[in-house]
Design a protein around this motif. Sequence first.
Motif, PDB file in Angstrom:
ATOM      1  N   LEU A 189       0.821  -1.169   0.269  1.00 14.39           N
ATOM      2  CA  LEU A 189      -0.168   0.042   0.186  1.00 14.39           C
ATOM      3  C   LEU A 189       0.434   0.983   0.144  1.00 14.39           C
ATOM      4  O   LEU A 189       0.602   2.404  -1.223  1.00 14.39           O
ATOM      5  CB  LEU A 189      -0.960  -0.299   1.396  1.00 14.39           C
ATOM      6  CG  LEU A 189      -2.580  -0.688   1.061  1.00 14.39           C
ATOM      7  CD1 LEU A 189      -2.881  -0.685   2.398  1.00 14.39           C
ATOM      8  CD2 LEU A 189      -3.289  -0.346   0.343  1.00 14.39           C
ATOM      9  N   LEU A 190       1.848   1.603   0.877  1.00 14.61           N
ATOM     10  CA  LEU A 190       2.709   2.279   1.093  1.00 14.61           C
ATOM     11  C   LEU A 190       3.723   2.820  -0.787  1.00 14.61           C
ATOM     12  O   LEU A 190       3.987   3.873  -0.990  1.00 14.61           O
ATOM     13  CB  LEU A 190       4.102   2.463   2.060  1.00 14.61           C
ATOM     14  CG  LEU A 190       4.265   3.057   2.351  1.00 14.61           C
ATOM     15  CD1 LEU A 190       3.980   4.600   2.979  1.00 14.61           C
ATOM     16  CD2 LEU A 190       5.517   3.203   3.654  1.00 14.61           C
ATOM     17  N   ALA A 191       4.841   1.442  -1.104  1.00 11.81           N
ATOM     18  CA  ALA A 191       4.885   1.810  -2.080  1.00 11.81           C
ATOM     19  C   ALA A 191       3.351   2.214  -3.041  1.00 11.81           C
ATOM     20  O   ALA A 191       4.318   2.991  -4.088  1.00 11.81           O
ATOM     21  CB  ALA A 191       5.333   0.224  -2.914  1.00 11.81           C
ATOM     22  N   ALA A 193       0.286   3.962  -2.980  1.00 13.38           N
ATOM     23  CA  ALA A 193       0.847   5.559  -2.203  1.00 13.38           C
ATOM     24  C   ALA A 193       1.712   6.315  -2.922  1.00 13.38           C
ATOM     25  O   ALA A 193       1.374   7.697  -3.922  1.00 13.38           O
ATOM     26  CB  ALA A 193       0.430   5.863  -1.078  1.00 13.38           C
ATOM     27  N   GLN A 194       3.027   6.100  -2.991  1.00 15.88           N
ATOM     28  CA  GLN A 194       3.853   6.567  -3.199  1.00 15.88           C
ATOM     29  C   GLN A 194       4.657   6.600  -4.836  1.00 15.88           C
ATOM     30  O   GLN A 194       4.659   7.918  -4.581  1.00 15.88           O
ATOM     31  CB  GLN A 194       5.387   6.246  -2.683  1.00 15.88           C
ATOM     32  CG  GLN A 194       5.493   6.371  -1.973  1.00 15.88           C
ATOM     33  CD  GLN A 194       7.413   5.720  -0.855  1.00 15.88           C
ATOM     34  OE1 GLN A 194       7.799   6.092  -1.070  1.00 15.88           O
ATOM     35  NE2 GLN A 194       7.215   3.945  -0.355  1.00 15.88           N
ATOM     36  N   LYS A 195       3.701   6.300  -5.708  1.00 14.22           N
ATOM     37  CA  LYS A 195       3.549   5.919  -7.117  1.00 14.22           C
ATOM     38  C   LYS A 195       2.683   6.922  -7.525  1.00 14.22           C
ATOM     39  O   LYS A 195       1.913   7.767  -8.295  1.00 14.22           O
ATOM     40  CB  LYS A 195       3.227   4.814  -7.444  1.00 14.22           C
ATOM     41  CG  LYS A 195       4.390   4.024  -7.438  1.00 14.22           C
ATOM     42  CD  LYS A 195       3.953   2.173  -8.294  1.00 14.22           C
ATOM     43  CE  LYS A 195       5.428   1.624  -7.848  1.00 14.22           C
ATOM     44  NZ  LYS A 195       4.880   0.050  -8.623  1.00 14.22           N
ATOM     45  N   GLY A 196       1.212   7.278  -6.196  1.00 18.45           N
ATOM     46  CA  GLY A 196       0.142   8.110  -7.099  1.00 18.45           C
ATOM     47  C   GLY A 196      -0.695   7.430  -7.875  1.00 18.45           C
ATOM     48  O   GLY A 196      -2.026   8.386  -8.423  1.00 18.45           O
ATOM     49  N   SER A 197      -1.085   5.859  -7.827  1.00 17.10           N
ATOM     50  CA  SER A 197      -2.067   5.581  -8.631  1.00 17.10           C
ATOM     51  C   SER A 197      -2.490   4.378  -9.048  1.00 17.10           C
ATOM     52  O   SER A 197      -1.065   3.824  -8.084  1.00 17.10           O
ATOM     53  CB  SER A 197      -1.467   5.397 -10.031  1.00 17.10           C
ATOM     54  OG  SER A 197       0.366   4.719  -9.759  1.00 17.10           O
TER      55      SER A 197
END
Length: 197
Positions: A189-191, A193-197
């Motif tokens: 989820l965090l990964a 979220a960092q991509k934003g997609s």
Amino acid sequence: MSEAATSPPRRSPWLYAIPLLIFAALAAVFAKGLFSGDASKVPSALIGKPAPAITLPPLEGLQRDGQPVPTFDMAGLAKGKATIVNVFASWCAPCRVEHPFLVAMADSAAVKQGKVALVGFNYKDEAENARRFLGALGNPYSAVGVDRNGRAAIEWGVYGVPETFLIGPDGRILEKHVGPLDGTAASRLLARAQKGS
């Protein structure tokens, strides 16, 4: 009267096997549905749609660094960065299981640098119990909204606690995780979220 005339016609043994065969077929169908797929990925009609516009009150008395912890709303979820929304309650045993993973997320560089927000959605809880829960286990959330009667959770399609939503920078729901997070799910989820997609 002859004996043949009074005895009932003999039934085939296959006739007794039919209900057993039907039961076995249904059991196989249910077992396949029960044990296939990822139970934490429950389909949601809200995936890809804007997060429901709700206004939740803050968790009264909750402080962080001497300041009251604010609530969150739809405007806060669409501020150009991804947000992880975690639905929790102090009375929820699985919430205690996942909490260390939320604390680890809060300690990640992405959250500390403000690239990803982590907020709490307190569900059907007493304020004192929720504060005690976060005081004992640590408060990973930058904002906490309270859904005392459960109405907002219905709008969000919450099945039960814990559940975690990933909201994109535009305020749309990208993903929903049902059940307690583990290390793998939290990292994924965090990964994302960092991509934003």
